[in-house]
Design a protein around this motif. Structure first.
Motif, PDB file in Angstrom:
ATOM      1  N   ASP A 100     136.156  29.540  41.664  1.00 34.25           N
ATOM      2  CA  ASP A 100     136.372  28.179  41.174  1.00 34.25           C
ATOM      3  C   ASP A 100     137.863  27.881  41.172  1.00 34.25           C
ATOM      4  O   ASP A 100     138.686  28.742  40.842  1.00 34.25           O
ATOM      5  N   ALA A 101     138.221  26.655  41.546  1.00 34.82           N
ATOM      6  CA  ALA A 101     139.626  26.270  41.650  1.00 34.82           C
ATOM      7  C   ALA A 101     140.199  25.856  40.303  1.00 34.82           C
ATOM      8  O   ALA A 101     139.521  25.212  39.489  1.00 34.82           O
ATOM      9  N   ILE A 102     141.446  26.227  40.083  1.00 33.42           N
ATOM     10  CA  ILE A 102     142.237  25.773  38.943  1.00 33.42           C
ATOM     11  C   ILE A 102     143.570  25.305  39.526  1.00 33.42           C
ATOM     12  O   ILE A 102     144.243  26.073  40.207  1.00 33.42           O
ATOM     13  N   VAL A 103     143.926  24.055  39.276  1.00 32.47           N
ATOM     14  CA  VAL A 103     145.107  23.463  39.907  1.00 32.47           C
ATOM     15  C   VAL A 103     146.190  23.233  38.859  1.00 32.47           C
ATOM     16  O   VAL A 103     145.920  22.700  37.778  1.00 32.47           O
ATOM     17  N   VAL A 104     147.403  23.647  39.188  1.00 27.24           N
ATOM     18  CA  VAL A 104     148.564  23.394  38.340  1.00 27.24           C
ATOM     19  C   VAL A 104     149.521  22.508  39.122  1.00 27.24           C
ATOM     20  O   VAL A 104     149.908  22.835  40.246  1.00 27.24           O
ATOM     21  N   GLU A 105     149.894  21.395  38.529  1.00 23.13           N
ATOM     22  CA  GLU A 105     150.842  20.465  39.155  1.00 23.13           C
ATOM     23  C   GLU A 105     152.187  20.565  38.444  1.00 23.13           C
ATOM     24  O   GLU A 105     152.260  20.495  37.222  1.00 23.13           O
ATOM     25  N   THR A 106     153.232  20.735  39.217  1.00 23.36           N
ATOM     26  CA  THR A 106     154.579  20.694  38.674  1.00 23.36           C
ATOM     27  C   THR A 106     155.308  19.483  39.254  1.00 23.36           C
ATOM     28  O   THR A 106     154.725  18.681  39.972  1.00 23.36           O
ATOM     29  N   GLN A 107     156.564  19.377  38.950  1.00 20.70           N
ATOM     30  CA  GLN A 107     157.359  18.264  39.439  1.00 20.70           C
ATOM     31  C   GLN A 107     157.415  18.226  40.962  1.00 20.70           C
ATOM     32  O   GLN A 107     157.500  17.153  41.565  1.00 20.70           O
ATOM     33  N   THR A 108     157.304  19.400  41.603  1.00 25.60           N
ATOM     34  CA  THR A 108     157.517  19.477  43.052  1.00 25.60           C
ATOM     35  C   THR A 108     156.307  19.943  43.859  1.00 25.60           C
ATOM     36  O   THR A 108     156.268  19.738  45.070  1.00 25.60           O
ATOM     37  N   ASP A 109     155.329  20.563  43.188  1.00 22.70           N
ATOM     38  CA  ASP A 109     154.240  21.190  43.946  1.00 22.70           C
ATOM     39  C   ASP A 109     152.902  21.110  43.220  1.00 22.70           C
ATOM     40  O   ASP A 109     152.835  20.941  41.994  1.00 22.70           O
ATOM     41  N   PHE A 110     151.840  21.269  44.027  1.00 21.62           N
ATOM     42  CA  PHE A 110     150.504  21.569  43.519  1.00 21.62           C
ATOM     43  C   PHE A 110     150.232  23.037  43.850  1.00 21.62           C
ATOM     44  O   PHE A 110     150.376  23.466  44.998  1.00 21.62           O
ATOM     45  N   PHE A 111     149.836  23.812  42.846  1.00 28.33           N
ATOM     46  CA  PHE A 111     149.481  25.214  43.041  1.00 28.33           C
ATOM     47  C   PHE A 111     147.981  25.365  42.796  1.00 28.33           C
ATOM     48  O   PHE A 111     147.482  24.969  41.739  1.00 28.33           O
ATOM     49  N   VAL A 112     147.294  25.923  43.762  1.00 29.86           N
ATOM     50  CA  VAL A 112     145.854  26.118  43.647  1.00 29.86           C
ATOM     51  C   VAL A 112     145.556  27.592  43.403  1.00 29.86           C
ATOM     52  O   VAL A 112     145.901  28.454  44.227  1.00 29.86           O
ATOM     53  N   TYR A 113     144.968  27.869  42.259  1.00 24.66           N
ATOM     54  CA  TYR A 113     144.518  29.216  41.932  1.00 24.66           C
ATOM     55  C   TYR A 113     142.992  29.234  41.985  1.00 24.66           C
ATOM     56  O   TYR A 113     142.345  28.220  41.732  1.00 24.66           O
ATOM     57  N   ALA A 139     151.862  11.568  47.255  1.00 22.85           N
ATOM     58  CA  ALA A 139     150.814  12.588  47.183  1.00 22.85           C
ATOM     59  C   ALA A 139     150.044  12.472  45.880  1.00 22.85           C
ATOM     60  O   ALA A 139     150.636  12.265  44.815  1.00 22.85           O
ATOM     61  N   THR A 140     148.735  12.596  45.945  1.00 16.66           N
ATOM     62  CA  THR A 140     147.893  12.460  44.764  1.00 16.66           C
ATOM     63  C   THR A 140     146.992  13.677  44.602  1.00 16.66           C
ATOM     64  O   THR A 140     146.740  14.426  45.556  1.00 16.66           O
ATOM     65  N   TYR A 141     146.486  13.827  43.397  1.00 18.74           N
ATOM     66  CA  TYR A 141     145.555  14.915  43.110  1.00 18.74           C
ATOM     67  C   TYR A 141     144.272  14.745  43.915  1.00 18.74           C
ATOM     68  O   TYR A 141     143.696  15.726  44.405  1.00 18.74           O
ATOM     69  N   ALA A 142     143.817  13.506  44.098  1.00 16.36           N
ATOM     70  CA  ALA A 142     142.599  13.251  44.872  1.00 16.36           C
ATOM     71  C   ALA A 142     142.757  13.732  46.312  1.00 16.36           C
ATOM     72  O   ALA A 142     141.825  14.311  46.899  1.00 16.36           O
ATOM     73  N   GLN A 143     143.931  13.513  46.891  1.00 16.76           N
ATOM     74  CA  GLN A 143     144.186  13.984  48.245  1.00 16.76           C
ATOM     75  C   GLN A 143     144.180  15.503  48.305  1.00 16.76           C
ATOM     76  O   GLN A 143     143.703  16.110  49.277  1.00 16.76           O
ATOM     77  N   LEU A 144     144.712  16.114  47.265  1.00 23.10           N
ATOM     78  CA  LEU A 144     144.715  17.573  47.209  1.00 23.10           C
ATOM     79  C   LEU A 144     143.290  18.110  47.208  1.00 23.10           C
ATOM     80  O   LEU A 144     142.976  19.084  47.915  1.00 23.10           O
ATOM     81  N   LEU A 145     142.408  17.500  46.428  1.00 26.70           N
ATOM     82  CA  LEU A 145     141.027  17.952  46.360  1.00 26.70           C
ATOM     83  C   LEU A 145     140.358  17.910  47.729  1.00 26.70           C
ATOM     84  O   LEU A 145     139.576  18.799  48.084  1.00 26.70           O
ATOM     85  N   GLN A 146     140.654  16.886  48.494  1.00 28.40           N
ATOM     86  CA  GLN A 146     140.112  16.806  49.844  1.00 28.40           C
ATOM     87  C   GLN A 146     140.650  17.937  50.703  1.00 28.40           C
ATOM     88  O   GLN A 146     139.927  18.539  51.494  1.00 28.40           O
ATOM     89  N   ALA A 147     141.932  18.239  50.546  1.00 31.49           N
ATOM     90  CA  ALA A 147     142.559  19.279  51.361  1.00 31.49           C
ATOM     91  C   ALA A 147     141.969  20.666  51.081  1.00 31.49           C
ATOM     92  O   ALA A 147     141.908  21.515  51.990  1.00 31.49           O
ATOM     93  N   ILE A 148     141.533  20.906  49.852  1.00 28.27           N
ATOM     94  CA  ILE A 148     141.017  22.231  49.510  1.00 28.27           C
ATOM     95  C   ILE A 148     139.485  22.259  49.449  1.00 28.27           C
ATOM     96  O   ILE A 148     138.894  23.239  49.007  1.00 28.27           O
TER      97      ILE A 148
END
Length: 278
Positions: free
Chosen positions: A147-160, A266-275
């Motif tokens: 299961d994915a857990i996403v951390v967003e910082t000022q510069t990046d999205f990190f997917v764990y 860049a948005t969180y929704a776009q990230l979800l599509q990417a992963i």
């Protein structure tokens, strides 16, 4: 034939009856107090925390929009990142505050000071309440391996992604590990009999509160068993267990699988599509 007169209510009341009545009234009062406390903990503190969380999120968004550098000097109690768990729904998002004291955790999940930062080698460890005060980790026990857990910082999205659970280790490569979402998730074990430095690290475990080694750079090792450059980038989430009790701790370990630099717009929704989580 004479009929015996029934004793009047006043005549039947003795010292014992008064004691029973008094005890009964005290129990009812105590029950009401407990009920009010439960309502306060479950609902009222949630309202207070929701407002604090909204303020923290607005403040963080403002800092990011102004380009203010939030690292490396993190401020106790101040938000510096955001946490998302796609499996918990599109509306699941919390800011992560620096520190794990009561004030920080009333706002949302808190970063264990001294542990790694998002994306770094080592162990980025975060604590959160399971009941009341927003209860960000109420459903942590529902997370499955990969299961994915996403951390967003000022510069990046990190997917764990959550590591294999203990009962999945033996057959991981031929079992669930073959699923697409598990492509970058391994057991972290070596060929040695003990599995190597990460031989005790699994996706979910229950420990006593004294077992602080679960948030060590290499979980379960308080001593340096690997140089920083060789440490895996992990995320560890901790909360109380079981619900309504702080007798134990529920621990979830996840491994970094992707990093996406934040481009303009860049948005969180776009990230979800990417992963593949949309």
């Amino acid at each position: 034939m004479a009929i015996l007169d029934a004793p009047s209510p006043k005549q039947s009341r003795g010292p014992g009856a008064k004691v029973v009545r008094t005890v009964g009234e005290l129990l009812i009062t105590a029950g009401l107090v407990v009920l009010l406390f439960v309502v306060y903990e479950l609902y009222v503190t949630d309202l207070f925390s929701a407002q604090k969380q909204a303020n923290a999120a607005a403040g963080l968004d403002n800092d990011w929009s102004q380009g203010r550098e939030l690292h490396p000097e993190l401020i106790d109690g101040k938000a510096f990142a955001k946490l998302y768990i796609p499996g918990f729904g599109a509306d699941y998002h919390f800011t992560i505050q620096e520190g794990t004291d009561a004030a920080a955790l009333e706002v949302g999940p808190g970063h264990y000071k001294g542990t790694a930062l998002p994306g770094q080698p080592g162990n980025f460890a975060v604590a959160g309440h399971r009941v009341g005060k927003g209860a960000p980790f109420n459903d942590l026990d529902l997370l499955s391996s990969c299961d994915a857990i996403v951390v967003e910082t000022q510069t990046d999205f990190f997917v764990y992604r959550v590591l294999p659970h203990s009962d999945e280790i033996a057959n991981w490569s031929s079992g669930k590990g073959k699923q697409p979402q598990c492509a970058k998730v391994g057991t972290l074990r070596t060929a040695g009999a003990d599995g190597g430095p990460y031989g005790q690290t699994v996706g979910r475990e229950i420990v006593d509160p004294s077992q602080v080694a679960v948030i060590a750079p290499v979980p379960h090792h308080l001593t340096d068993v690997l140089p920083t450059a060789q440490q895996v980038a992990l995320l560890t989430l901790t909360t109380c267990h079981p619900q309504f009790s702080d007798r134990q701790r529920l621990i979830v370990h996840a491994v970094l699988t992707n990093q996406f630099p934040k481009t303009p717009g860049a948005t969180y929704a776009q990230l979800l599509q990417a992963i593949g989580e949309a």
